[in-house]
Design an enzyme around this catalytic site. Sequence first.
Site, mmCIF file in Angstrom:
data_model
loop_
_atom_site.group_PDB
_atom_site.id
_atom_site.type_symbol
_atom_site.label_atom_id
_atom_site.label_comp_id
_atom_site.label_asym_id
_atom_site.label_seq_id
_atom_site.Cartn_x
_atom_site.Cartn_y
_atom_site.Cartn_z
ATOM 1 N N ASN A 9 0.831 39.422 -15.043
ATOM 2 C CA ASN A 9 -0.332 38.026 -14.939
ATOM 3 C C ASN A 9 -0.411 37.948 -13.490
ATOM 4 O O ASN A 9 0.537 37.364 -12.772
ATOM 5 C CB ASN A 9 0.597 37.291 -15.562
ATOM 6 C CG ASN A 9 0.037 35.675 -15.581
ATOM 7 O OD1 ASN A 9 -1.144 35.573 -14.926
ATOM 8 N ND2 ASN A 9 0.661 34.897 -15.654
ATOM 9 N N LYS A 11 -2.258 35.661 -12.206
ATOM 10 C CA LYS A 11 -2.360 34.223 -11.967
ATOM 11 C C LYS A 11 -3.801 34.159 -11.038
ATOM 12 O O LYS A 11 -4.580 35.083 -11.304
ATOM 13 C CB LYS A 11 -1.305 33.642 -11.485
ATOM 14 C CG LYS A 11 -0.133 33.834 -12.149
ATOM 15 C CD LYS A 11 1.256 32.972 -11.906
ATOM 16 C CE LYS A 11 2.316 33.261 -13.063
ATOM 17 N NZ LYS A 11 3.486 32.553 -12.601
ATOM 18 N N HIS A 95 0.174 29.414 -21.541
ATOM 19 C CA HIS A 95 1.151 29.994 -20.306
ATOM 20 C C HIS A 95 1.742 28.469 -19.736
ATOM 21 O O HIS A 95 0.959 27.340 -20.133
ATOM 22 C CB HIS A 95 0.393 30.452 -18.932
ATOM 23 C CG HIS A 95 1.494 31.075 -18.087
ATOM 24 N ND1 HIS A 95 1.744 30.022 -17.021
ATOM 25 C CD2 HIS A 95 1.978 31.986 -17.717
ATOM 26 C CE1 HIS A 95 2.693 30.598 -16.091
ATOM 27 N NE2 HIS A 95 2.852 31.770 -16.729
ATOM 28 N N GLU A 97 1.974 27.042 -17.102
ATOM 29 C CA GLU A 97 1.044 26.325 -15.963
ATOM 30 C C GLU A 97 -0.058 25.781 -16.750
ATOM 31 O O GLU A 97 -0.323 24.697 -16.195
ATOM 32 C CB GLU A 97 0.719 27.489 -14.991
ATOM 33 C CG GLU A 97 1.855 28.053 -14.071
ATOM 34 C CD GLU A 97 1.907 29.180 -13.401
ATOM 35 O OE1 GLU A 97 0.905 29.847 -13.331
ATOM 36 O OE2 GLU A 97 2.908 29.862 -13.139
ATOM 37 N N GLU A 167 9.263 32.356 -21.520
ATOM 38 C CA GLU A 167 9.269 32.346 -20.217
ATOM 39 C C GLU A 167 9.819 30.884 -19.862
ATOM 40 O O GLU A 167 9.268 29.774 -19.900
ATOM 41 C CB GLU A 167 8.043 32.338 -19.635
ATOM 42 C CG GLU A 167 7.305 33.553 -19.844
ATOM 43 C CD GLU A 167 6.067 33.906 -18.826
ATOM 44 O OE1 GLU A 167 6.019 34.776 -18.171
ATOM 45 O OE2 GLU A 167 5.187 33.069 -18.901
ATOM 46 N N GLY A 173 8.314 31.957 -11.147
ATOM 47 C CA GLY A 173 8.003 32.171 -9.641
ATOM 48 C C GLY A 173 9.214 31.415 -8.846
ATOM 49 O O GLY A 173 8.969 30.931 -7.571
ATOM 50 N N SER A 212 10.448 35.375 -12.985
ATOM 51 C CA SER A 212 11.163 36.103 -11.847
ATOM 52 C C SER A 212 11.777 37.560 -12.062
ATOM 53 O O SER A 212 12.536 37.863 -11.614
ATOM 54 C CB SER A 212 12.233 35.385 -11.137
ATOM 55 O OG SER A 212 11.715 34.123 -10.673
HETATM 56 P P1 PGA Z 1 6.878 35.225 -12.149
HETATM 57 O O1 PGA Z 1 5.991 34.732 -12.925
HETATM 58 O O2 PGA Z 1 7.196 36.669 -12.752
HETATM 59 O O3 PGA Z 1 6.183 35.266 -10.770
HETATM 60 O O4 PGA Z 1 8.388 34.369 -12.267
HETATM 61 C C1 PGA Z 1 5.890 34.991 -14.527
HETATM 62 C C2 PGA Z 1 4.905 34.267 -15.414
HETATM 63 O O5 PGA Z 1 4.559 33.005 -14.997
HETATM 64 O O6 PGA Z 1 4.128 34.862 -16.198
#
Ligand code: PGA
Length: 249
Positions: A9, A11, A95, A97, A167, A173, A212
């Site tokens: 992803n 983003k 997601h 976010e 997640e 992140g 992460s």
């Molecule tokens: P990250 O994000 O691996 O940077 O923690 C995962 C995600 O939001 O899909």
Amino acid sequence: MRRPLVAGNWKMNGSRAEAREIVGGILTGLGRVSNAEVVVCPPFVLLAEVSTAIAGSLVELGAQNCSTERAGAFTGEVAVDMLADVGCRYVIVGHSERRALYGEADDTVAQKFEMVRKAGLVPILCVGEQLAEREASATEAVVARQLDAVLALAGIDALGQGVIAYEPVWAIGTGRTASPQQAQDVHAFIRGRIATHNPTVAAKMRILYGGSVKGSNAAELFAMPDVDGGLIGGASLNAREFLTICAAA
Ligand code: PGA
């Protein structure tokens, strides 16, 4: 047997040049065989570029979001048929976010899930709890609510046509990964809840872990019995790191 899936992803990152570089690196390193299914999910405007770059390879294309509407006067939105037309096979829905920053409620996410599935694409449904919810021992209740919204709208057979990504929001992140056991516990809960509706669907359902994941921790997470791959954010922007994760699956 569930084939592992690793989805990157990206983003809101990348230019056309960076997309070519990342995908070029993945294609070179991946070779002709991969145990895991490998998917990249660039931003909308890079989909066509990446679609061309991966044509004929093992890598598949995914989008990060889609509209709840089919077409028409919805300025700024992108319809699922457009995503199919540009070569997407997967679409991430719900997601954290999108849920936290853009106010996407459970029922909106469920509508998007159905939109994607009915267009013949595969929705990757994200679920997961905030830190305060984990600390209040509400993880299972939150994940159940997010899952049940899709089940209520779409039903169990429809859910079975998608992929789930667990997640934990506190791990996204932040560099703070869930431990393999923490991930396994929630994955087993999700599979168990699906099994109460249909054990066959539950046994086949791919449940990815996200938050992460890096080259250095992917193997121990993917070794857990109910973890069927990963949804990778930051580490998917580096071809070498992403390939290490793919190899661990
Ligand atoms: P990250 O994000 O691996 O940077 O923690 C995962 C995600 O939001 O899909």
